[in-house]
Design an enzyme around this catalytic site. Structure first.
Site, PDB file in Angstrom:
ATOM      1  N   HIS A   1      38.024  46.333  44.660  1.00  0.00           N
ATOM      2  CA  HIS A   1      38.842  45.789  43.406  1.00  0.00           C
ATOM      3  C   HIS A   1      38.216  45.029  42.630  1.00  0.00           C
ATOM      4  CE1 HIS A   1      41.524  46.091  40.187  1.00  0.00           C
ATOM      5  NE2 HIS A   1      42.341  46.401  40.749  1.00  0.00           N
TER       6      HIS A   1
ATOM      7  N   HIS B   1      40.828  43.288  36.264  1.00  0.00           N
ATOM      8  CA  HIS B   1      42.145  43.138  36.098  1.00  0.00           C
ATOM      9  C   HIS B   1      42.524  41.448  36.204  1.00  0.00           C
ATOM     10  CE1 HIS B   1      42.707  47.892  35.627  1.00  0.00           C
ATOM     11  NE2 HIS B   1      42.534  47.493  34.667  1.00  0.00           N
TER      12      HIS B   1
ATOM     13  N   TYR C   1      42.034  40.022  39.213  1.00  0.00           N
ATOM     14  CA  TYR C   1      42.685  39.583  40.588  1.00  0.00           C
ATOM     15  C   TYR C   1      41.922  38.341  41.432  1.00  0.00           C
ATOM     16  CZ  TYR C   1      46.451  43.050  40.065  1.00  0.00           C
ATOM     17  OH  TYR C   1      46.921  43.840  39.153  1.00  0.00           O
TER      18      TYR C   1
END
Length: 367
Positions: free
Chosen positions: A175, A178, A180
């Site tokens: 990931h 977004h 993070y």
């Protein structure tokens, strides 16, 4: 009359060594129902409801360490107990013929007050978030990671990837989107470092690529996907030149033979809304050599069009798939869709807003 063969989203696709029966995938969705960060038995029903033979599912984000708990009751993949808890869930998806990837992540400065244990969250920066957390309060100001601390975070991702494979997943999705931790290094509106992890695009991408390299070396490139959102400014994570950033990353990922690149559409300014824009993923799509996946506000019609025009190989559906566990079937029949209930996205209820969305046929609701 439409048939499966005439609906682009429902045509088969070969993703590396994996044979997919259609091009509709379950996008990763935080559900906050893994009490104590342990995946629960009710997750088995949730995921198997959304499993089709040869269909691809990506799990909700799984944190890679105790220091990366971005939201309440999200699952982890760093302990033995978590690995063992995931095994029956993954087995159940496989028993229905599904292909299951585990998304691994670190929240960085996106870290809620009730989970901090008195310690500051870590990030690329010490700049605090200006947006509110899910309770309407302020996020805790982060602590800037020292250069010598970063290899340990990279190793957390490596171990998480190994654990995911031990739990039975078919692969992992790193990931990097977004706002993070990885995105906090990538974006120049967040990253204000002056060491080798800050400044130029090459330096800002260094941490992401070290994570990718570590994960690939641990489990092999055919088991690794990466999610990116270069255009998004979610969690104060904007960038001054998102197209250049995205292009640099996909070119670098090509050198590692990454299985897929999962891109969030630039029209998704945040996770909550879309906006009109002229920016596109075309250059990144044409540059990346593996499977290209897009997500972000897709309907049946524009998903079909994107596949038909070659703008993507697969289309990720999030909130729509959440509310329609039999989404591929509904797309095949062009059937009406259930509306999602945003108020139940992140509750702790193991049924309501989780496994109680209706199917077209009631016989399909159990597994």
């Amino acid at each position: 009359m439409e048939t499966k063969q005439s609906i682009p989203l429902l045509t088969p696709y070969k993703m590396g060594p994996l044979n997919l029966s259609h091009r509709v995938l379950l996008a990763p969705l935080t559900r906050s129902r893994s009490y104590g960060n342990i995946p629960q038995p009710h997750a088995k029903l949730y995921y198997t409801q959304r499993t089709t033979p040869g269909g691809l599912l990506i799990s909700e984000s799984c944190v890679v360490s105790q220091t990366s708990l971005g939201y309440p009751d999200i699952p982890g993949i760093w302990t033995r107990e978590q690995v063992e808890a995931w095994k029956p869930i993954v087995d159940a998806v496989h028993s229905k013929g599904g292909i299951f990837f585990c998304q691994i992540w670190h929240g960085g400065r996106v870290f809620h007050q009730d989970q901090a244990n008195g310690e500051a969250p870590v990030s690329s920066t010490d700049k605090p978030l200006t947006c509110k957390n899910m309770y309407g309060g302020q996020f805790i100001p982060p602590r800037r990671l020292r250069t010598d601390e970063i290899p340990a975070i990279v190793n957390d991702f490596r171990i998480a990837a190994r654990n995911a494979m031990e739990a039975g997943f078919d692969g992992v999705e790193v990931h990097g989107a977004h706002g993070y931790l990885i995105d906090q290094f990538l974006k120049d509106k967040v990253n204000d470092r002056s060491d080798k992890y800050g400044g130029s695009i090459e330096n800002r991408c260094r941490f992401a690529l070290e994570v990718i390299e570590a994960v690939v070396s641990e489990i092999g490139s055919n088991h690794v996907g990466v999610r990116l959102s270069p255009f998004a400014d979610y969690m104060d994570s904007g960038d001054s030149n998102p197209e250049a950033l995205g292009l640099y990353l996909v070119e670098a990922m090509n050198t590692h033979g990454i299985l897929y690149c999962h891109m969030v559409e630039p029209r998704m300014k945040t996770l909550e809304e879309s906006f009109e824009c002229t920016e596109s993923l075309t250059l990144m799509r044409n540059t990346f050599k593996g499977t290209f996946i897009v997500a972000g506000g897709y309907s049946r019609d524009d998903g079909n069009k994107a596949v038909e025009e070659g703008r993507t190989d697969l289309v990720g559906y999030g909130r729509t798939f959440l509310a329609n566990p039999d989404l591929p079937r509904r797309l095949e029949l062009n059937a009406p869709l259930n509306k999602y209930d945003r108020s139940t996205f992140y509750t702790s209820d193991p049924v309501v807003g989780y496994t109680d969305y209706p199917f077209l046929e009631t016989t399909d609701t159990t597994s």
